[in-house]
Scaffold this active site. Sequence first.
Site, PDB file in Angstrom:
ATOM      1  N   PHE A   1       0.860  -1.183   0.000  1.00 29.59           N
ATOM      2  CA  PHE A   1       0.000   0.000   0.000  1.00 29.59           C
ATOM      3  C   PHE A   1       0.893   1.228   0.000  1.00 29.59           C
ATOM      4  O   PHE A   1       1.736   1.396   0.894  1.00 29.59           O
ATOM      5  CB  PHE A   1      -0.925   0.038   1.214  1.00 29.59           C
TER       6      PHE A   1
ATOM      7  N   ASP B   1       9.352   2.497   1.557  1.00 32.14           N
ATOM      8  CA  ASP B   1       8.200   3.239   2.069  1.00 32.14           C
ATOM      9  C   ASP B   1       8.111   2.957   3.571  1.00 32.14           C
ATOM     10  O   ASP B   1       7.692   1.875   3.987  1.00 32.14           O
ATOM     11  CB  ASP B   1       6.938   2.765   1.339  1.00 32.14           C
TER      12      ASP B   1
ATOM     13  N   LYS C   1       2.907  10.082   8.551  1.00 36.15           N
ATOM     14  CA  LYS C   1       2.217   9.623   9.745  1.00 36.15           C
ATOM     15  C   LYS C   1       2.847  10.130  11.043  1.00 36.15           C
ATOM     16  O   LYS C   1       2.678  11.276  11.412  1.00 36.15           O
ATOM     17  CB  LYS C   1       2.094   8.097   9.728  1.00 36.15           C
TER      18      LYS C   1
END
Length: 302
Positions: free
Chosen positions: A137, A222, A251
């Site tokens: 993702f 990532d 985040k």
Amino acid sequence: MDAKTIIDQTEKYYLPVFGRYQLALTHGKGCKLYDADGNEYLDFLAGIAVNSLGHAHPALVKAISEQAAKLMHCSNIYYTDIQAKAVKEIIETTGFDRVFLANSGAEANEGAIKLARKYGHQKNEGKYRIITAVHSFHGRTMMTVTATGQPKYQQGYEPLPAGFDYVPYGDLEALREAMDEDVCCVLLEPIQGEGGVHVPSDTYLHEARLLCDKYDALLVFDEIQTGVARTGKWFAYMHSGVKPDIMTFAKGIGGGFPVGGFVVTEWLAHVFKPGDHGGTFGGNALACAAIYATLTTIKNEN
């Protein structure tokens, strides 16, 4: 407003893209959340891996409040003291040389993909292919949803951007077979999150590094979910000792404030020239205050 009014009003006006719980939250403190009816909850979600200091941490509240009273935003055509402090802290924490700041994880990965494509184009125009993992993702923009190895997120958005191929995560043979001179980068999560928390062997990440070196492709990690000490080290790549050429983050690095970005090694930093990439809000003063407060607090409080 009571909980019913909050929920009804939101449902009436907000685009129906979220499957929400019937819970209207009003404030938080530490690891606790409180709703409009006065109920207390223990927060296990942390805003989907975002609230790295918990809720209303005094250091973060103080940093954002004081910065808001001085300067919230100006263009990146100027310098600010808080951005200088934040980028130095990011570089010292990540172990890289240069950073670009954006507003979200999707923007971070979008920028990393653009840099990899630009790098490949400078080698030859046919070096544009990007390999990612099944069940990965990487975001919800058109480019990052294409990089995401989950067809359910891509349905209805065709035709997708060209040049992406997917291999099973952790499968070395599949990665070897997919590699060629036309690959500009391999984009991996060092631990898959959305796909089900899949931890690869160190051999897999080491081999990915060697294959990228062999084919003159960039290795991109990532670390949007795995970054900022969520795995016991600052970033998950540090467990394996395999350092990528580009690492994305978001985040938890802002403690709850919207922040994203990517870091690179010095030799790669100059592939982009002035005007090749940018953004209006990335690296704004409030975001930088949040970054600096979050990273220094985690360090100071161990």
